[in-house]
Scaffold this motif. Sequence first.
Motif, PDB file in Angstrom:
ATOM      1  N   VAL A  69       0.730  -1.174   0.063  1.00  5.52           N
ATOM      2  CA  VAL A  69      -0.073  -0.277  -0.035  1.00  5.52           C
ATOM      3  C   VAL A  69       0.959   1.316   0.033  1.00  5.52           C
ATOM      4  CG1 VAL A  69      -1.686   1.363   1.244  1.00  5.52           C
ATOM      5  CG2 VAL A  69      -1.849  -1.114   1.301  1.00  5.52           C
ATOM      6  N   VAL A  70       2.007   1.298   0.810  1.00  8.60           N
ATOM      7  CA  VAL A  70       2.671   2.441   0.848  1.00  8.60           C
ATOM      8  C   VAL A  70       3.636   2.612  -0.599  1.00  8.60           C
ATOM      9  CG1 VAL A  70       4.880   3.475   2.096  1.00  8.60           C
ATOM     10  CG2 VAL A  70       3.051   2.324   3.282  1.00  8.60           C
ATOM     11  N   ALA A  71       3.901   1.345  -1.024  1.00 11.97           N
ATOM     12  CA  ALA A  71       4.472   1.586  -2.507  1.00 11.97           C
ATOM     13  C   ALA A  71       3.459   2.299  -3.401  1.00 11.97           C
ATOM     14  CB  ALA A  71       4.995   0.332  -3.046  1.00 11.97           C
ATOM     15  N   TYR A  72       2.198   1.887  -3.678  1.00 13.02           N
ATOM     16  CA  TYR A  72       1.312   2.150  -4.768  1.00 13.02           C
ATOM     17  C   TYR A  72       0.975   3.594  -4.320  1.00 13.02           C
ATOM     18  CZ  TYR A  72      -2.736   0.075  -2.316  1.00 13.02           C
ATOM     19  OH  TYR A  72      -3.891  -0.303  -1.584  1.00 13.02           O
ATOM     20  N   ASP A  73       0.669   3.861  -3.042  1.00 12.27           N
ATOM     21  CA  ASP A  73       0.111   5.266  -2.701  1.00 12.27           C
ATOM     22  C   ASP A  73       1.264   6.234  -2.682  1.00 12.27           C
ATOM     23  OD1 ASP A  73      -2.447   6.297  -1.912  1.00 12.27           O
ATOM     24  OD2 ASP A  73      -1.479   6.984  -0.271  1.00 12.27           O
ATOM     25  N   THR A  74       2.676   5.926  -2.565  1.00 12.99           N
ATOM     26  CA  THR A  74       3.906   6.738  -2.959  1.00 12.99           C
ATOM     27  C   THR A  74       3.695   7.041  -4.334  1.00 12.99           C
ATOM     28  OG1 THR A  74       5.033   5.872  -1.016  1.00 12.99           O
ATOM     29  CG2 THR A  74       6.075   7.177  -2.774  1.00 12.99           C
ATOM     30  N   ILE A 130       1.064  19.967   2.597  1.00 13.92           N
ATOM     31  CA  ILE A 130       0.515  18.566   3.033  1.00 13.92           C
ATOM     32  C   ILE A 130       1.826  17.791   3.048  1.00 13.92           C
ATOM     33  CG2 ILE A 130      -0.650  16.690   2.301  1.00 13.92           C
ATOM     34  CD1 ILE A 130      -2.323  18.829   3.396  1.00 13.92           C
ATOM     35  N   ARG A 131       1.863  16.804   3.956  1.00 14.01           N
ATOM     36  CA  ARG A 131       2.840  15.843   4.195  1.00 14.01           C
ATOM     37  C   ARG A 131       2.567  14.257   3.526  1.00 14.01           C
ATOM     38  NH1 ARG A 131       2.777  18.932   8.811  1.00 14.01           N
ATOM     39  NH2 ARG A 131       4.895  19.643   9.452  1.00 14.01           N
ATOM     40  N   THR A 132       3.505  13.956   2.685  1.00 16.67           N
ATOM     41  CA  THR A 132       3.157  12.615   2.014  1.00 16.67           C
ATOM     42  C   THR A 132       4.659  11.852   2.081  1.00 16.67           C
ATOM     43  OG1 THR A 132       3.693  13.317  -0.177  1.00 16.67           O
ATOM     44  CG2 THR A 132       1.338  13.809   0.379  1.00 16.67           C
ATOM     45  N   SER A 133       4.455  10.499   1.598  1.00 16.69           N
ATOM     46  CA  SER A 133       5.680   9.645   1.608  1.00 16.69           C
ATOM     47  C   SER A 133       6.652  10.255   0.695  1.00 16.69           C
ATOM     48  CB  SER A 133       5.243   8.399   1.494  1.00 16.69           C
ATOM     49  OG  SER A 133       4.354   8.094   0.327  1.00 16.69           O
ATOM     50  N   ALA A 134       5.913  10.816  -0.509  1.00 16.64           N
ATOM     51  CA  ALA A 134       6.475  11.289  -1.786  1.00 16.64           C
ATOM     52  C   ALA A 134       7.470  12.223  -1.365  1.00 16.64           C
ATOM     53  CB  ALA A 134       5.638  11.462  -3.063  1.00 16.64           C
ATOM     54  N   ALA A 187      13.316   4.696  -5.552  1.00 15.58           N
ATOM     55  CA  ALA A 187      14.146   3.466  -4.878  1.00 15.58           C
ATOM     56  C   ALA A 187      13.501   2.997  -3.693  1.00 15.58           C
ATOM     57  CB  ALA A 187      15.541   3.789  -4.404  1.00 15.58           C
ATOM     58  N   ALA A 188      12.717   4.024  -2.964  1.00 17.10           N
ATOM     59  CA  ALA A 188      11.841   3.566  -1.736  1.00 17.10           C
ATOM     60  C   ALA A 188      10.608   2.446  -2.230  1.00 17.10           C
ATOM     61  CB  ALA A 188      11.421   4.813  -0.903  1.00 17.10           C
ATOM     62  N   VAL A 189       9.761   3.299  -3.339  1.00 11.14           N
ATOM     63  CA  VAL A 189       8.986   2.402  -3.953  1.00 11.14           C
ATOM     64  C   VAL A 189       9.330   0.974  -4.492  1.00 11.14           C
ATOM     65  CG1 VAL A 189       7.256   2.217  -5.907  1.00 11.14           C
ATOM     66  CG2 VAL A 189       7.542   4.453  -4.458  1.00 11.14           C
ATOM     67  N   MET A 190      10.437   0.693  -5.170  1.00 10.21           N
ATOM     68  CA  MET A 190      10.790  -0.497  -5.638  1.00 10.21           C
ATOM     69  C   MET A 190      11.186  -1.188  -4.182  1.00 10.21           C
ATOM     70  SD  MET A 190      10.619  -0.751  -8.593  1.00 10.21           S
ATOM     71  CE  MET A 190       9.219   0.302  -8.673  1.00 10.21           C
ATOM     72  N   LEU A 191      11.923  -0.850  -3.153  1.00 16.71           N
ATOM     73  CA  LEU A 191      12.174  -1.669  -2.038  1.00 16.71           C
ATOM     74  C   LEU A 191      10.824  -1.953  -1.236  1.00 16.71           C
ATOM     75  CD1 LEU A 191      15.277   0.235  -0.376  1.00 16.71           C
ATOM     76  CD2 LEU A 191      15.485  -1.994  -1.460  1.00 16.71           C
ATOM     77  N   LEU A 192       9.733  -1.133  -1.258  1.00 17.40           N
ATOM     78  CA  LEU A 192       8.594  -1.605  -0.585  1.00 17.40           C
ATOM     79  C   LEU A 192       7.775  -2.626  -1.409  1.00 17.40           C
ATOM     80  CD1 LEU A 192       7.439   1.988   0.482  1.00 17.40           C
ATOM     81  CD2 LEU A 192       7.695  -0.088   2.039  1.00 17.40           C
ATOM     82  N   TYR A 193       8.013  -2.512  -2.817  1.00 20.62           N
ATOM     83  CA  TYR A 193       7.406  -3.707  -3.511  1.00 20.62           C
ATOM     84  C   TYR A 193       7.954  -4.964  -3.282  1.00 20.62           C
ATOM     85  CZ  TYR A 193       4.293  -1.147  -6.848  1.00 20.62           C
ATOM     86  OH  TYR A 193       3.398  -0.426  -7.316  1.00 20.62           O
ATOM     87  N   ALA A 194       9.413  -4.752  -3.067  1.00 23.65           N
ATOM     88  CA  ALA A 194      10.335  -6.160  -3.033  1.00 23.65           C
ATOM     89  C   ALA A 194       9.872  -6.673  -1.634  1.00 23.65           C
ATOM     90  CB  ALA A 194      11.707  -5.932  -2.848  1.00 23.65           C
TER      91      ALA A 194
END
Length: 290
Positions: free
Chosen positions: A178-183, A198-202, A211-218
């Motif tokens: 969820v964090v991966a795709y919502d980022t 506004i604060r977001t993970s991006a 890189a963070a998105v890919m690591l979260l997917y992994a």
Amino acid sequence: MTHVALKFPLYLQLIRWDKPVGTLLLLWPTLAALWLAAGGFPGWHLIAVFTLGTFLMRSAGCAVNDVADRDIDRHVKRTAQRPVTSGALPAREALAVAAVLALLAFVLVLTTNTVTVLWSFGALAVSIAYPYTKRFFSMPQAVLGVAFSFGIPMAFAAVQGEVPALAWWLLLGNLCWVVAYDTEYAMVDRDDDLKIGIRTSAITFGRFDVAAVMLLYAAYLAIWGHVGWQLGLGWPCAIGLMAGAAQVLWHYRLIRERDRDGCFRAFRANHWVGLAVGLGMVLGLTSHGT
């Protein structure tokens, strides 16, 4: 009744009737958890409860989110014309819609067991709290991840009357997804969010966002893969994971330049990742059972 009929198209827009991606993102891991909890086909009653409940709670969440973000959304081109933000639908009326939908979902939960009913209160609380975390929490996507993963422990509670360690591992993996795709989703609005404050993970990940998105997917694929391996789900699970991994590599190509259209396209395609991984586990369970 006439008032409701006139406002009905706005209600459909409010609950994102024309955008079922959010419901599917919730549904696939929840149904997979149902199958895993039951060790096979969980029965039509629970399938109906969790499928309809997922749709109702996602719809209610959209309504609450639009009310909470009505002053923010008017500054974002993509969301400026949402019914509450544009003034077409009063906030009080949108909250009434959310309350009715949540009540209907609760009625469905009442047909299960006490443990599941108790878990449903937690799910409701997190869903209501999520929109407001964007004001003060640097990673609101993690809160959304918890909200979008509540179907997993509830599925185990409904089948087994308890939430075993297996469910928590699945929840952790799903939270990473969820964090991966919502980022990816947050990357679309990053420029607007920076202006608004506004604060977001991006924003939090900054130049390490891809890189963070890919690591979260992994992490998601590794955790769910480990669960599949522990349960002996064999080649169907492996194929599902490989199909999911192949899509993740495609997502990398879409988001690596941080193009808005590419990031949004990647986000919208994520339900296929969840379907591939979840279906692989379900088929692996069926194969294992035979």
